[in-house]
Motif scaffolding. Structure first.
Motif, PDB file in Angstrom:
ATOM      1  N   PRO A   1      35.326  51.061  46.116  1.00  0.00           N
ATOM      2  CA  PRO A   1      34.703  50.981  44.788  1.00  0.00           C
ATOM      3  C   PRO A   1      34.806  49.566  44.216  1.00  0.00           C
ATOM      4  O   PRO A   1      35.737  48.818  44.552  1.00  0.00           O
ATOM      5  CB  PRO A   1      35.512  51.978  43.952  1.00  0.00           C
ATOM      6  CG  PRO A   1      36.741  52.252  44.732  1.00  0.00           C
ATOM      7  CD  PRO A   1      36.401  52.055  46.155  1.00  0.00           C
ATOM      8  N   GLU A   2      33.829  49.236  43.413  1.00  0.00           N
ATOM      9  CA  GLU A   2      33.694  47.863  42.902  1.00  0.00           C
ATOM     10  C   GLU A   2      34.971  47.382  42.219  1.00  0.00           C
ATOM     11  O   GLU A   2      35.328  46.226  42.273  1.00  0.00           O
ATOM     12  CB  GLU A   2      32.514  47.823  41.920  1.00  0.00           C
ATOM     13  CG  GLU A   2      32.067  46.438  41.558  1.00  0.00           C
ATOM     14  CD  GLU A   2      30.854  45.995  42.376  1.00  0.00           C
ATOM     15  OE1 GLU A   2      30.145  45.131  41.897  1.00  0.00           O
ATOM     16  OE2 GLU A   2      30.625  46.521  43.473  1.00  0.00           O
ATOM     17  N   ARG A   3      35.679  48.324  41.560  1.00  0.00           N
ATOM     18  CA  ARG A   3      36.868  47.919  40.809  1.00  0.00           C
ATOM     19  C   ARG A   3      37.966  47.393  41.713  1.00  0.00           C
ATOM     20  O   ARG A   3      38.743  46.530  41.320  1.00  0.00           O
ATOM     21  CB  ARG A   3      37.399  49.119  40.016  1.00  0.00           C
ATOM     22  CG  ARG A   3      36.801  49.262  38.629  1.00  0.00           C
ATOM     23  CD  ARG A   3      37.298  50.535  37.995  1.00  0.00           C
ATOM     24  NE  ARG A   3      36.836  51.728  38.739  1.00  0.00           N
ATOM     25  CZ  ARG A   3      37.657  52.565  39.345  1.00  0.00           C
ATOM     26  NH1 ARG A   3      38.949  52.386  39.315  1.00  0.00           N
ATOM     27  NH2 ARG A   3      37.165  53.611  39.984  1.00  0.00           N
TER      28      ARG A   3
ATOM     29  N   LEU B   1      37.729  45.758  44.512  1.00  0.00           N
ATOM     30  CA  LEU B   1      37.371  44.673  45.432  1.00  0.00           C
ATOM     31  C   LEU B   1      38.462  43.621  45.488  1.00  0.00           C
ATOM     32  O   LEU B   1      38.706  43.010  46.515  1.00  0.00           O
ATOM     33  CB  LEU B   1      36.059  44.025  44.988  1.00  0.00           C
ATOM     34  CG  LEU B   1      34.792  44.633  45.569  1.00  0.00           C
ATOM     35  CD1 LEU B   1      33.590  43.848  45.086  1.00  0.00           C
ATOM     36  CD2 LEU B   1      34.829  44.615  47.073  1.00  0.00           C
TER      37      LEU B   1
ATOM     38  N   ARG C   1      29.992  43.008  45.546  1.00  0.00           N
ATOM     39  CA  ARG C   1      30.371  43.514  46.850  1.00  0.00           C
ATOM     40  C   ARG C   1      29.779  42.685  47.980  1.00  0.00           C
ATOM     41  O   ARG C   1      30.457  42.343  48.939  1.00  0.00           O
ATOM     42  CB  ARG C   1      29.895  44.964  46.957  1.00  0.00           C
ATOM     43  CG  ARG C   1      30.170  45.621  48.264  1.00  0.00           C
ATOM     44  CD  ARG C   1      29.407  46.917  48.379  1.00  0.00           C
ATOM     45  NE  ARG C   1      29.641  47.806  47.257  1.00  0.00           N
ATOM     46  CZ  ARG C   1      30.770  48.485  47.075  1.00  0.00           C
ATOM     47  NH1 ARG C   1      31.741  48.348  47.937  1.00  0.00           N
ATOM     48  NH2 ARG C   1      30.919  49.277  46.048  1.00  0.00           N
TER      49      ARG C   1
ATOM     50  N   GLN D   1      33.923  40.960  40.994  1.00  0.00           N
ATOM     51  CA  GLN D   1      32.748  41.795  41.210  1.00  0.00           C
ATOM     52  C   GLN D   1      31.891  41.182  42.317  1.00  0.00           C
ATOM     53  O   GLN D   1      32.123  40.064  42.728  1.00  0.00           O
ATOM     54  CB  GLN D   1      31.919  41.915  39.938  1.00  0.00           C
ATOM     55  CG  GLN D   1      32.299  43.109  39.096  1.00  0.00           C
ATOM     56  CD  GLN D   1      33.370  42.736  38.094  1.00  0.00           C
ATOM     57  OE1 GLN D   1      33.244  41.736  37.440  1.00  0.00           O
ATOM     58  NE2 GLN D   1      34.423  43.527  38.004  1.00  0.00           N
TER      59      GLN D   1
END
Lengths: 666, 220
Positions: free
Chosen positions: A21-23, A25, A99, A97
């Protein structure tokens, strides 16, 4: 084993970045940091271990793809890890942020590892192209920038031209030796005539020179590096241009042996041009990242100076000196990676905080970003080659080896090396001037814009990463012996001589830099001693002040205020003004154009507004690339007459050509 | 037994002669339907030649290649072409640059040039020693067809014929390429035809015609 596990960790992190999930990364970036640390440790072991194959397979019959760990690979793996580790940590704070960027970043680093550890031309080219393509995507990934698309285009065209030349060199070597692996090429080319070896050398020098951005093939670098996100610019400047140097060492020095005098002259003269012109363009840049990008050209020039001198000495049979010069060059590869990585990270932090790259809009950032400022300062001191930081160690060694060129038997070698030494001295001075500007204008004085006024300190991972890189700069400067011991294990011309007693006493054992026997009366220097001396002097000064100096009444005013009040930021020294003297002295090279336009309320005394525009003419674009492009355009226009637009006619051309070939050749 | 017969009756040479006839037929046919049928015939002949060679040389992977060829070139592509032709409502080549009889004569001349040129320099031995001339003739005649026709779909058919010629040359000179390569080529070809079909309908939408001489307008 450690290396493989580090690499696996890195690859795992890259894979996770694609699905996590993006959080989270940032945690994959932290995992990459750990992976890079392990890979670095494994690379150090690889330098000491005998060469071992990592994996051998084949995509098609007869075309092997093999990777092997050897001393040269290990050294460059170490350089890569040393910069990739802090930059990965930095990325966790810089771009948590995005990806795609994270995945591309991981693939980019992995392709660099593959490149340095490939043992034959096929895997080398695959890794090389992967590196070019991933970095191209990273360059164009900054969508907020209009320029980046164009920068990416220039970059991809030039890098592919370079790859074509490298392919030609590999195929030429294959045609002579019948081998794709570098060891086989080395053995096979040892007895071949000099003109064949020279052709291969020239092809690989130009091809790899494109990646190393030697002048005049540097055009892509000041465009592409600033366009990429800063963590990627740090890697591109820190290690990707070094991939070009690695290729030159591999083909020119390892495979071909680099013992022909004129090759050395070519490398040395290129080094002189790159270092002097590079630093001159550094001085004129006001975009902080473009400035750093041009500075990479300059440092590549310094590395080439060492390499060229080494080839010259080797051709004269002076193995010990050849080893010294090459060791200096390779040491500078590591050092430049460290401080340029640090500086790009700092520039990225400044860019993130102020949302501008123009130095004329910055100012006073030191008060707002104290840690970033401190580490950026350390980077600036290192790159200006001041003791006790690492830039000094390697540039000093390069300088000594160039001066020792006076021992060569031929007059032209003597002249060339001494000229190189003079160029290096000039470069050092100008670099110091430009980095005074690069630090002073953004960080000192008063903010020149609201953007700079509202800047905030970077977040913790970024500061920590810059701190690590800064500490590495100091450590490498103080204790160069460890790295030089590492370099002496690499089987290139004369490097084994570097630590042998009697030639360079103490180099590998103590924190002492000394090019030749002390008894011979040549210079030696101890960076740690210099630091101790500096600290002692500082302490003595403090004690002296404490005892004898009574503190006067202190009044706090704005910086550079001279005690007066109501100074505005516009009255400050600007970056343009700072570099004016150099612009005047070197006006034949810069060919500056300036334009003053005045709007009068009442001529000639009442001026309502004035605009001043000053720019330098890009020499190589205007006098080399543009005429070439124009000629090409003309050729293309004359070919256009053949094109009627009718498909059938084109098919007719093809049919006629085929028939003609059939009748003439069969 | 079968292999012996194939050698005895020179089946392979007969089949390649049949392929040559089919390409010359395509060159003189004006109806799109006929051209597609000629292509299907050509492909069937190619596939049967592969099968015959598989028996003759007892090379098992050629059976597989023949099978793929039947699936893609004999059934798949003609089906797609027919549908495209129906959708575009093109039934015949209206006014080609060169009339039918003249183009037939020209194709004879081309075949003659090929045979005379190849009889001198190159000598091919092996099971398919007469196939190279046929293959080159197919390539040149279909290129000539593409040159003199205006409808885009005929161009596609010409291109497909050229590919058959290349395939014939490739496999008759090398006793069959690796299966992977053949599969890749076939897949490419099929995709190419699908994409061309889409493009043709787009061209039709834009130019209200599939006459390629309208494309001259695009010239900058």
């Amino acid at each position: 084993m450690i290396f493989i596990s580090g690499l696996c960790l890195f690859a795992l992190a890259t894979g996770l970045a694609a699905v996590a999930p993006e959080r989270s990364l940032r945690y994959t970036y932290l995992l990459m940091f750990v992976g890079a640390v392990f890979a670095g440790a494994g690379s150090v072991l690889a330098v000491y271990a005998p060469p071992t194959a990592i994996c051998v397979s084949s995509i098609i019959e007869y075309i092997p793809v093999s990777f092997a760990a050897g001393p040269l690979s290990g050294f460059f793996g170490l350089v890569l890890s040393a910069i990739a580790a802090p930059v990965s940590l930095y990325s966790a704070g810089y771009c948590p942020q995005g990806r795609t960027k994270a995945v591309l970043y991981g693939l980019f680093v992995l392709s660099l590892y593959a490149l340095f550890y490939s043992a034959d031309a096929v895997s080398f080219i695959i890794a090389w192209e992967a590196m070019s393509i991933f970095s191209y995507f990273l360059v164009i990934s900054h969508t907020e920038d209009q320029e980046s698309g164009r920068a990416g285009l220039v970059y991809s065209v030039m890098t592919h031209a370079g790859t074509a030349l490298i392919l030609a060199a590999f195929f030429a070597a294959y045609a002579v030796t019948g081998r794709f692996d570098f060891d086989g090429m080395r053995v096979g080319l040892a007895g071949s005539p000099e003109w064949i070896r020279s052709v291969i050398f020239c092809l690989s020098f130009l091809g790899f020179g494109m990646k190393a951005a030697i002048i005049p093939l540097h055009l892509w670098l000041p465009r592409a590096h600033p366009a990429a996100p800063s963590n990627v610019s740090a890697l591109m400047s820190g290690i990707m241009v070094k991939a070009g140097i690695y290729g030159m060492l591999l083909m020119g020095f390892y495979v071909l042996g680099a013992n022909v005098a004129w090759w050395g002259m070519v490398i040395l003269v290129t080094g002189i041009i790159c270092s002097v012109l590079g630093v001159l363009y550094v001085l004129m840049e006001h975009d902080i990242k473009r400035l750093l990008a041009y500075s990479s050209v300059e440092n590549i020039g310094i590395i080439l100076l060492g390499m060229g001198a080494s080839a010259l000495f080797a051709s004269a049979g002076m193995r010990a000196l050849a080893g010294l010069a090459l060791a200096a060059a390779m040491f500078h590869v590591l050092n430049h990676a460290m401080f340029k990585g640090l500086l790009f990270m700092g520039a990225g932090a400044v860019h993130k905080a102020t949302h501008t790259r123009n130095m004329e809009e910055m100012g006073g950032l030191l008060k707002r970003m104290p840690y970033t400022g401190l580490f950026f300062l350390i980077g600036c001191v290192s790159i200006s080659a001041l003791p006790p930081f690492n830039g000094f160690s390697s540039e000093w060694l390069t300088f000594q080896s160039l001066i020792l060129g006076s021992q060569t038997p031929r007059i032209y070698m003597e002249l060339a090396t001494l000229l190189g030494g003079a160029a290096l001295a000039l470069t050092g001075g100008l670099a110091a001037a430009s980095f005074i500007k690069a630090f002073g204008i953004p960080f000192l004085g008063q903010p020149r814009s609201a953007k700079a006024e509202n800047a905030d300190e970077s977040n913790r991972p970024m500061i920590l990463a810059m701190g690590i890189a800064a500490a590495a700069c100091l450590a490498l400067g103080l204790f160069p012996s460890g790295v030089l011991g590492l370099i002496s294990k690499i089987p290139l011309s004369g490097l084994d001589q570097v630590s042998k007693a009697g030639v360079y006493p103490g180099m590998a054992t103590r924190a002492l830099l000394s090019p030749v026997n002390v008894a011979g009366g040549f210079a030696q220097i101890q960076p740690a001693g210099i630091l101790a001396f500096m600290l002692a002097g500082l302490a003595a000064l403090l004690v002296f002040l404490k005892i004898f100096w009574r503190r006067p009444k202190t009044v706090y005013r704005d910086s550079w205020d001279c005690g007066m009040q109501a100074l505005t930021p516009r009255m400050q020294y600007t970056a343009t003004a700072f570099s004016k003297p150099v612009r005047v002295v070197f006006k034949n090279i810069y060919m500056p154009k300036k334009e003053v336009s005045t709007v009068y309320a009442l001529k000639p005394f009442f001026v309502s507004s004035m605009a001043y525009k000053s720019q330098i003419r890009p020499f190589f674009e205007e006098f080399l690339y543009r005429p070439a492009l124009k000629a090409f355009d003309k050729l293309a226009m004359s070919a256009k007459r053949l094109q009627s637009g009718s498909l059938q006619l084109y098919l007719g051309y093809m049919l006629l050509t085929l028939l003609a070939m059939l009748v003439l050749w069969a | 037994m079968l292999a012996k017969w194939i050698g005895l009756f020179s089946v392979i040479d007969f089949i390649s002669a049949g392929m040559l006839v089919s390409v010359v037929a395509m060159n003189s046919l004006k109806r799109i339907d006929g051209c597609i049928k000629a292509y299907a015939a050509n492909s069937w002949l190619l596939a049967s030649m592969m099968g015959a060679s598989a028996v003759y040389l007892s090379e098992p992977h050629l059976y597989a290649a023949a099978f793929y060829t039947i699936a893609v070139k004999c059934i798949g592509i003609p089906y797609v072409l027919k549908r495209v032709a129906k959708e575009l409502k093109v039934t015949r080549e209206t006014d080609p640059y060169v009339s039918g009889p003249v183009s037939t004569m020209a194709s004879f001349a081309l075949v003659g040039i090929v045979y005379s040129a190849l009889s001198r320099g190159i000598s091919v031995t092996g099971f398919a020693q007469n196939s190279l001339e046929v293959a080159v003739s197919i390539i040149l005649v279909s290129l000539f067809t593409m040159m003199i026709r205006k409808k885009a779909i005929t161009q596609v058919i010409g291109l497909l014929f050229m590919e058959n010629g290349l395939f014939l040359a490739g496999f008759s000179l090398t006793r069959g390429m690796p299966t992977l390569v053949e599969l890749g080529v076939l897949f490419d070809l099929f995709m190419g035809v699908l994409i061309l079909g889409v493009f043709l309908s787009q061209i039709k939408k834009t130019f209200v015609s599939v006459d390629l001489d309208r494309l001259t307008n695009l010239k900058g």
